[in-house]
Scaffold this motif. Structure first.
Motif, PDB file in Angstrom:
ATOM      1  N   LEU A  50       0.825  -1.214   0.000  1.00  0.00           N
ATOM      2  CA  LEU A  50       0.000   0.000   0.000  1.00  0.00           C
ATOM      3  C   LEU A  50       0.860   1.264   0.000  1.00  0.00           C
ATOM      4  CD1 LEU A  50      -2.890  -0.888   2.491  1.00  0.00           C
ATOM      5  CD2 LEU A  50      -3.056  -0.591   0.014  1.00  0.00           C
ATOM      6  N   LEU A  51       2.021   1.174   0.644  1.00  0.00           N
ATOM      7  CA  LEU A  51       2.922   2.327   0.699  1.00  0.00           C
ATOM      8  C   LEU A  51       3.768   2.469  -0.567  1.00  0.00           C
ATOM      9  CD1 LEU A  51       4.142   1.985   4.398  1.00  0.00           C
ATOM     10  CD2 LEU A  51       2.604   3.737   3.484  1.00  0.00           C
ATOM     11  N   GLY A  52       3.676   1.505  -1.482  1.00  0.00           N
ATOM     12  CA  GLY A  52       4.478   1.569  -2.712  1.00  0.00           C
ATOM     13  C   GLY A  52       5.912   1.156  -2.509  1.00  0.00           C
ATOM     14  N   ILE A  53       6.220   0.517  -1.372  1.00  0.00           N
ATOM     15  CA  ILE A  53       7.576   0.043  -1.111  1.00  0.00           C
ATOM     16  C   ILE A  53       7.836  -1.246  -1.883  1.00  0.00           C
ATOM     17  CG2 ILE A  53       9.140  -0.809   0.693  1.00  0.00           C
ATOM     18  CD1 ILE A  53       7.587   1.012   2.651  1.00  0.00           C
ATOM     19  N   LEU A  54       6.819  -2.076  -1.973  1.00  0.00           N
ATOM     20  CA  LEU A  54       6.895  -3.313  -2.752  1.00  0.00           C
ATOM     21  C   LEU A  54       5.963  -3.216  -3.950  1.00  0.00           C
ATOM     22  CD1 LEU A  54       6.705  -6.035   0.085  1.00  0.00           C
ATOM     23  CD2 LEU A  54       8.752  -5.272  -1.135  1.00  0.00           C
ATOM     24  N   LYS A  55       6.325  -3.908  -5.014  1.00  0.00           N
ATOM     25  CA  LYS A  55       5.473  -3.982  -6.195  1.00  0.00           C
ATOM     26  C   LYS A  55       4.728  -5.311  -6.187  1.00  0.00           C
ATOM     27  CE  LYS A  55       5.527  -3.339 -11.212  1.00  0.00           C
ATOM     28  NZ  LYS A  55       6.373  -3.089 -12.408  1.00  0.00           N
ATOM     29  N   PRO A  56       3.420  -5.301  -6.410  1.00  0.00           N
ATOM     30  CA  PRO A  56       2.666  -6.564  -6.374  1.00  0.00           C
ATOM     31  C   PRO A  56       3.051  -7.495  -7.517  1.00  0.00           C
ATOM     32  CG  PRO A  56       1.278  -4.768  -7.156  1.00  0.00           C
ATOM     33  CD  PRO A  56       2.557  -4.140  -6.680  1.00  0.00           C
ATOM     34  N   SER A  57       2.937  -8.776  -7.252  1.00  0.00           N
ATOM     35  CA  SER A  57       3.156  -9.766  -8.312  1.00  0.00           C
ATOM     36  C   SER A  57       1.960  -9.817  -9.247  1.00  0.00           C
ATOM     37  CB  SER A  57       3.408 -11.152  -7.700  1.00  0.00           C
ATOM     38  OG  SER A  57       4.536 -11.122  -6.856  1.00  0.00           O
ATOM     39  N   SER A  58       0.767  -9.599  -8.686  1.00  0.00           N
ATOM     40  CA  SER A  58      -0.452  -9.526  -9.488  1.00  0.00           C
ATOM     41  C   SER A  58      -1.519  -8.823  -8.670  1.00  0.00           C
ATOM     42  CB  SER A  58      -0.932 -10.930  -9.901  1.00  0.00           C
ATOM     43  OG  SER A  58      -1.209 -11.732  -8.765  1.00  0.00           O
ATOM     44  N   GLY A  59      -2.569  -8.401  -9.357  1.00  0.00           N
ATOM     45  CA  GLY A  59      -3.643  -7.695  -8.686  1.00  0.00           C
ATOM     46  C   GLY A  59      -3.377  -6.196  -8.622  1.00  0.00           C
ATOM     47  N   THR A  60      -4.316  -5.474  -8.016  1.00  0.00           N
ATOM     48  CA  THR A  60      -4.218  -4.022  -7.939  1.00  0.00           C
ATOM     49  C   THR A  60      -4.494  -3.531  -6.522  1.00  0.00           C
ATOM     50  OG1 THR A  60      -6.559  -3.709  -8.500  1.00  0.00           O
ATOM     51  CG2 THR A  60      -4.979  -3.738 -10.329  1.00  0.00           C
TER      52      THR A  60
END
Length: 303
Positions: A50-60
């Motif tokens: 949510l903080l944009g520190i990690l990028k999701p593997s899938s989904g939004t």
């Protein structure tokens, strides 16, 4: 009611390990959402996404309708974040750090800042290297609550605080909620979640296993009864939904599933009730029951 946070099909993999699996979650305007689960369940991973520190593997994941990864800078202007272990610049004073956080956030109330410093009993003139863990938490909490954020993301925010300061924290959450702000509260203090939160999301092994208001979730657990009747309740053990019965001649202590309460009370009334005490299930009862359903108590730590 407007939705501030929208998570759909969110997954995060680290190599072959799936930290999050198809998570769906909403946070509404003016709502405090409790986020609970054991260590390693995926709470911190969700927050980092949510903080944009990690990028999701899938989904939004979107905050204020904006993608949390590509629009992180814009989103951060309207959120306040407090982690469970705050690291500060050792050579700056607490007051200097609070002012810096407020300036970085882009908006803040100086009078509110000073009020919070007094309420949290922080000495802002000391270098942060001299602060205890609890005082470091106070610095982050004061900076957050003095800001004009629309969403507060609080990850074990009262770690290291004494009970009096926990009470001040709870009052601050109630105050920002009254202003229409939204809060995501990850906490292992279940009484805190129970007092503050409008809804609760329970996460286990990277999956949301239940979401709802406390009243909605309490339908899934049991109430505790202590009763004394003129005629012994000999048939009580035969009723479906009655658990952990301890009985003497005219007294009984037991738990009963919510959907069976009416039937049990009707039976007891016919026996001449002399004394009856009922205690609704706590969030801790609810939490533990979910984990028992999901394969036992192993790992059912509240952190």
């Amino acid at each position: 009611m407007d939705t501030i946070v929208t998570i759909r099909g969110l997954s995060k993999r680290f190599g072959t390990f799936s930290a999050l699996k198809n998570v769906n979650l909403d946070i509404r305007a003016g709502e405090v959402l409790g986020f609970i689960g054991p260590n390693g369940a995926g709470k911190s991973t969700t927050i980092r996404l949510l903080l944009g520190i990690l990028k999701p593997s899938s989904g939004t994941a979107k905050i204020f309708g904006e993608d949390v990864w590509s629009r992180a800078v814009e989103i951060h202007r309207r959120i306040a974040y407090v982690p469970g272990d705050v690291n500060l610049w050792p050579n700056l004073t607490g007051g200097e750090i609070i002012d810096l956080f407020i300036k970085l956030q882009g908006s803040g109330d100086v009078a509110r800042r000073d009020e919070l410093i007094g309420r949290f009993e922080l000495d802002p003139s000391k270098k942060s290297r001299t602060y205890s863990k609890g005082n470091r938490q106070k610095v982050a909490l004061i900076a957050a609550f003095a800001s004009d954020a629309d969403l507060f993301i609080l990850d074990e925010p009262t770690s290291g605080l004494d009970p009096l300061m926990e009470r001040v924290f709870q009052e601050c959450v109630e105050e920002i909620k009254a202003k229409g702000k939204s809060v995501l509260l990850s906490s292992h203090i279940l009484s805190e979640v129970e007092r503050l939160c409008d809804r609760v999301a329970i996460i286990r092994e990277g999956e949301i296993i239940e979401t709802g208001t406390l009243e909605e979730l309490r339908h899934l657990t049991r109430s505790l009864f202590q009763v004394e009747t003129r005629i012994p309740a000999d048939r009580l053990s035969t009723f479906p939904g009655v658990h952990d019965l301890e009985q003497t001649e005219r007294k009984a202590v037991f738990q009963v599933d919510s959907e069976q309460v009416g039937v049990v009370l009707e039976y007891l009334t016919g026996l001449g009730v002399m004394k009856l005490e009922s205690m609704p299930p706590t969030l801790e009862d609810l939490f533990m029951r979910h984990y028992e359903k999901q394969g036992g108590r192993q790992g059912a730590s509240h952190a």
